[in-house]
Design a protein around this motif. Structure first.
Motif, short mmCIF file in Angstrom:
data_model
loop_
_atom_site.label_atom_id
_atom_site.label_comp_id
_atom_site.label_asym_id
_atom_site.label_seq_id
_atom_site.Cartn_x
_atom_site.Cartn_y
_atom_site.Cartn_z
N HIS A 113 0.82 -1.22 0.00
CA HIS A 113 0.00 0.00 0.00
C HIS A 113 0.86 1.28 0.00
O HIS A 113 0.54 2.25 -0.69
CB HIS A 113 -0.91 -0.03 1.24
N HIS A 117 1.08 4.34 -2.86
CA HIS A 117 0.87 5.78 -2.72
C HIS A 117 1.92 6.52 -3.56
O HIS A 117 1.61 7.50 -4.24
CB HIS A 117 1.01 6.21 -1.25
N SER A 141 0.48 9.61 5.60
CA SER A 141 -0.89 9.11 5.61
C SER A 141 -1.36 8.96 7.05
O SER A 141 -0.70 9.42 7.99
CB SER A 141 -0.95 7.77 4.88
N ASP A 308 -6.63 7.20 0.07
CA ASP A 308 -6.65 5.82 -0.40
C ASP A 308 -7.55 5.64 -1.63
O ASP A 308 -8.67 6.14 -1.66
CB ASP A 308 -7.11 4.90 0.74
ZN ZN Z 1 -3.06 5.10 2.43
#
Ligand code: ZN
Ligand code: KG4
Length: 339
Positions: A113, A117, A141, A308
């Motif tokens: 993840h 980004h 984040s 996200d």
């Molecule tokens: Zn994220």
């Protein structure tokens, strides 16, 4: 000419259920179901998040396919978030991705993840300049705060990280103290626009290397608010805009000081930001003014690719697939997946 891959991206690491269809690097659809249920709890409740993913995943994927005007049989590749994130949430997306890959008989790739980004910068769209390698990425984040040297799509090195809270958490926890709903980051951003950044001063971390710390700032904010409330119960209401502006200024200054330090050490002048906090308007503004002063090449993602989303998972899938990194069906979601 080679046919462009049609990629389905699936993201379910935290509280957003997201699916996107890309043709090559171009977004055909990018669907996100936000879970508003967490607002009243002041943060994400893992069990509620997993249940909401379970409800949302098929409708979201179905909508992504319909919005992209493709058929299921057109999908060439499926990319899903393996981690890091909440295990229960990750399991919903990963199990669905594996099953669909088996059913459609198409390859599967598993995605980190946090790397996704960063790679959101490589999604095609109008007036988007793609970062040149090597670049530094400040990835900020709700769960992470990192400075990463990005040498290539699959060669990234973390040179700074947070020792306690993430930048997004610093925004959200401060917002909670102010009585604002989760996620508080966007609300602080909104109220700060009408406030004075110098109205209040809060403690600064004294960390010398490229690591971050936000816990001292959090304590300093809580102390200021609690002591002021004792004298004036209306303190927050009468000072909300100034409090938000001063808190935002403190968090953004901590981030920018470290970026400046990283530029001095690495001599890299290509600078990108990514992750939910990169949507912050003050961070964006200050970074642009820094780029003029220091002659930097700045890369700021489009708003929809900051928080996200599954388009970033799909674009990462493309590069992993081109590198022949196909996932195994026995791979498991990993809440603490490292770089
Ligand atoms: Zn994220
Ligand atoms: O990347 P993201 O959507 O999810 C995680 O991977 O954590 O980041 C969510 C974080 C939250 O903490 C949210 O408050 C913060 O990003 N955020 C913002 C803004 N928009 C989202 N923080 C400050 N200003 C914003 N405009």
């Amino acid at each position: 000419m080679n046919k462009e891959l049609v990629i389905l991206g699936i993201e379910s690491s935290c509280d957003d259920t997201a699916a996107a269809i890309l043709r090559g690097s171009k977004v055909l659809s990018n669907i996100i179901a936000n879970q508003t249920i967490h607002g009243e709890y002041g943060g994400v409740v893992p069990e509620l998040a997993s249940r909401a993913h379970q409800k949302n995943i098929i409708p979201v994927i179905d909508k992504a396919i319909k919005t992209a005007k493709i058929k299921k049989k057109d999908i060439d590749l499926i990319a899903y978030t393996k981690g890091p994130g909440l295990l229960g949430s990750l399991l919903v997306g990963s199990s669905f991705a594996k099953s669909l890959s088996l059913a459609l008989d198409v390859p599967l790739v598993s995605i980190n993840h946090m790397k996704a980004h960063i790679l959101s910068h490589f999604i095609d769209h109008e007036d988007q300049r793609k970062p040149e390698f090597p670049f530094l990425c400040l990835t900020v984040s709700g769960g992470h705060t990192q400075i990463v040297i990005v040498r290539n799509f699959d060669n990234m090195e973390i040179i700074g990280t947070t020792l306690d809270d993430a930048a997004g958490e610093a925004f959200d926890k401060s917002a909670k103290v102010l009585g604002l709903k989760y996620p508080g980051g966007p609300l602080i951003d909104k109220f700060a626009k009408m406030g004075d950044i110098n109205a209040f001063t809060f403690g600064k971390p004294k960390i010398k290397d490229l690591n971050f710390s936000f816990s001292g700032l959090k304590t300093s904010i809580m102390n200021k608010i609690n002591s002021s409330l004792m004298n004036d119960p209306e303190f927050i209401n009468s000072n909300l805009n100034d409090l938000c502006a001063s808190i935002q200024y403190s968090i953004v200054t901590i981030l920018l000081d470290k970026i400046k330090q990283a530029i001095n050490i690495t001599k890299i002048k290509n600078i990108a930001i990514a992750g939910g906090v990169s949507a912050n308007s003050y961070l964006r503004k200050e970074l642009i003014s820094l780029s003029t002063k220091e002659n930097l090449n700045i890369y700021i993602p489009k708003f929809e690719f900051c928080t996200d989303n599954a388009a970033m998972i799909a674009i990462s899938g493309k590069y992993k697939y081109l590198n022949n990194e196909i996932a195994d069906y026995s791979e498991s979601a990993n809440a603490r997946l490292s770089f």
